[in-house]
Structure formats: structure tokens, C-alpha cells
Design an enzyme around this catalytic site. Structure first.
Site, PDB file in Angstrom:
ATOM      1  CD  GLU A 141      33.581  40.865  35.935  1.00  0.00           C
ATOM      2  OE1 GLU A 141      33.749  39.730  35.438  1.00  0.00           O
ATOM      3  OE2 GLU A 141      34.078  41.205  37.036  1.00  0.00           O
ATOM      4  CB  SER A 239      38.026  37.189  30.935  1.00  0.00           C
ATOM      5  OG  SER A 239      39.058  37.546  31.802  1.00  0.00           O
TER       6      SER A 239
END
Ligand code: SF4
Length: 329
Positions: A141, A239
Site C-alpha cells: 500500500e 498489516s
């Protein structure tokens, strides 16, 4: 000597399970997986997917069995008319550009809440602001967000301490954005320090950390201090899943384990417990949570109570081309 045939089965010790809600799949993950499944259903196999569509091995393996081919880079894909799907984490601008050059039929499964951060960064850049991105180096990301703008336009900040050495080009012309799956508390600390140091800094109107990350952390904060141990179901490269384990530990639960699935449970960690919290990262399917509960139920007399701190109703429609096909049917 015990008569084996007549001995009463030994009673299992009781275990109170507090099941966190919300947990597991978020709207962005549901959309991304459905994008692959719908592409397979409408266009047939193979469907190429750049990077793990979401960070979960079970999800990736089950899509592979249906005909999805996972690659890390577009140059691993032969010339093809098959769909090429970008993962939920988002991609640098160079990726759709390259896909266009190669005439790929690209489908973008980037979560709309990641795209929102991309657009914020673009707006700040257009307004001439230097941009700080709070996030973890190397996470797809973060790579995707940095890749929305020319090299050098975005500076990554991973830890609060890095701020001490940061010298902006112009303190009056500064902005920040964040990764969507960070620790809510850590990020609040970094943002507070940024605002104290650079009072004119521009930030998002609404948090960049997404609703799913925030809600999953909040319920873990409530449950972790009440239990002897916590199990976080999800992949170690996810994450938001990693953050859930950290949140559990910081909230006072010293025995927190992150497991892909029941087979990974290290039973030496769970000896003598009377209560257990269970949650799952945003990319972990519910079937794996059920598997973990079943594994505990083999060893304990389990009583499950759901602890709910938020209701979720977020829904993201599929990429347009899949919706158009739907309408034509
Ligand atoms: S965790 Fe948040 S940003 Fe990531 S896919 Fe889910 S909703 Fe989107």
C-alpha cells in the site's frame, strides 16, 4: 488398575471465549475477492492477479484452485486478453500505465479507501505541498501511494523519532497522509507531534486509517484486558492483522498469538487458561476463526460470548466492467 472400558471420560476444563466483533473480512477485502471470483466466472480461467489479492494464504490458495494466477510483476504475464487484476492494496501509477501499453484487460481491485488516500496525496501535490506519508516501508500500500506521484514528492515516516531529523522544504507548505491499516494510537501520537512541530500542516478531513482497522483494534482493546490469552487469526504479512496482536499485548494481554489457522496454534502457550479472546484480521475468512474455536473445543469445554463494539454496513460495488456485465445478463 483402571478399567479402560468403564473409566469415565475426563472432564474438559472450562474455557470462556470472548469473540471480537467486528472481526475478519472488511468491505475492501470482500470487493477484491469478489472481483477475482466474478472475473473467473465471466471470463473463465486464467485470471491474472498482481500480488496477493489480499494478504491471506488461505484466500490466495482457494482462488488459485479456481484458476487465478498470482504474479508479483506484470512482466511475468504473457501477452493475453485474460483479465489482469490489481490487488486491494493499490498500485503505483506506473502499473496501470504498463498494463495499458501491453493492451491488458486491467481490473482494479484497489480498496476505495486506499484510492481516497491516493487522491488526497495528488491534491496536496497539485497545491505544491510537500507530503509526509505515515506508514511501513515496503508494504504494497505504501509503495502504491508513493508511486502516485513523481519520485521525491512523498517522504515516508515510520516512527515518531524520525520527525526529530525531518527538515521540510517549507514548513508552511506541508501535508500528511497515512497508510490505512496502522495502529490508531501510534498514528495519533505521530500526528500530534507533527501538528505540534508544524502547526500549519494539512491533514485528511477524515482519518486515513480505515473504519475496519479502527473497529477491529477497538474491540481488541476492550477484550484483551479481560482474557488470559488472545488468538489473532490472519497472515503475518497482513498489516492490520499484525497491529491487532500489538494492540492486544499493549492492552494487557501478554499471551497473544497470531496464527494463519488452527494448525499453527502452539498449545504450550495456552496451558491453564480459563478465558480466551479471538479476533481476525480484515483479510482472514470466518471459516478459519471457526476452525480455531473448534480446535479449542477439542481440549476445553468452550462457552462462546460475542463482544460487539461496532456494527458495520460498509459496502463497495465491484469495478464498473463487472457491474456492466451483471446488468447485461
Ligand atoms: S482494511 Fe480498510 S483499507 Fe484495507 S481493504 Fe479493508 S477497508 Fe480497505
Amino acid at each position: 488398575m483402571t478399567d479402560v472400558a468403564t473409566a469415565a471420560p475426563r472432564a474438559k476444563p472450562p474455557l470462556k471465549v470472548l469473540l471480537c466483533s467486528p472481526r475478519g473480512f472488511c468491505a475492501g477485502v470482500v470487493r477484491a475477492i469478489e472481483t477475482v471470483e466474478q472475473a473467473l466466472a465471466r471470463f473463465g480461467a486464467p485470471v491474472y492477479v498482481r500480488h496477493e489479492i489480499v494478504h491471506n494464504r488461505y484466500v490466495v490458495e482457494s482462488l488459485k484452485r479456481k484458476g487465478a494466477v498470482f504474479v508479483e510483476e506484470l512482466d511475468e504475464i504473457p501477452d493475453t486478453r485474460a483479465p489482469v487484476i490489481f490487488s486491494a492494496h493499490g498500485v503505483p501509477k506506473s502499473i496501470p500505465d504498463e498494463a495499458k501499453k501491453r493492451n491488458f484487460f486491467a481490473l482494479d481491485a484497489t480498496c476505495p479507501l486506499v484510492t481516497k488516500v491516493h487522491r488526497e496525496a495528488e491534491i496536496h501535490h497539485k497545491r505544491g505541498r510537500q507530503i509526509l506519508l505515515i506508514g511501513h516501508a515496503g508494504h504494497p500500500e505504501v509503495v502504491g501511494t508513493i508511486g502516485q506521484l513523481p519520485p521525491g514528492a512523498i517522504t515516508l515516516i515510520e516512527e515518531l523519532e524520525e520527525l526529530e531529523h525531518f527538515v521540510p522544504r517549507d514548513p508552511a507548505n506541508l501535508a500528511y497522509v497515512t497508510q490505512t491499516t496502522l495502529s490508531v494510537d501510534d498514528t495519533a501520537g505521530i500526528v500530534a507531534a507533527l501538528k505540534a512541530k508544524f502547526p500549519q500542516i494539512h491533514g485528511p478531513h477524515k482519518e486515513d486509517i480505515c473504519y475496519a482497522t479502527t473497529n477491529r483494534q477497538e474491540v481488541v482493546k476492550q477484550v484483551a484486558p479481560r482474557v488470559d490469552a488472545m488468538v489473532v487469526v490472519g497472515s503475518p504479512n497482513s498489516s492490520n492483522t499484525q497491529r491487532l496482536k500489538e494492540v492486544a499485548e499493549r492492552a494487557g494481554c501478554s499471551r497473544a498469538a497470531l496464527v494463519n489457522r488452527a494448525a499453527d496454534l502452539d498449545w504450550s502457550m495456552f496451558g491453564g487458561i480459563a478465558s480466551l479472546g479471538i479476533t481476525a484480521g480484515a483479510s482472514a475468512p470466518e471459516v478459519l476463526v471457526e476452525e480455531v474455536i473448534a480446535a479449542f473445543a477439542e481440549r476445553y469445554d468452550v462457552e462462546v460470548e460475542t463482544v460487539t463494539t461496532a456494527e458495520e454496513s460498509m459496502f463497495f460495488p465491484l469495478p464498473r466492467v463487472l457491474r456492466e456485465n451483471e446488468a447485461a445478463e
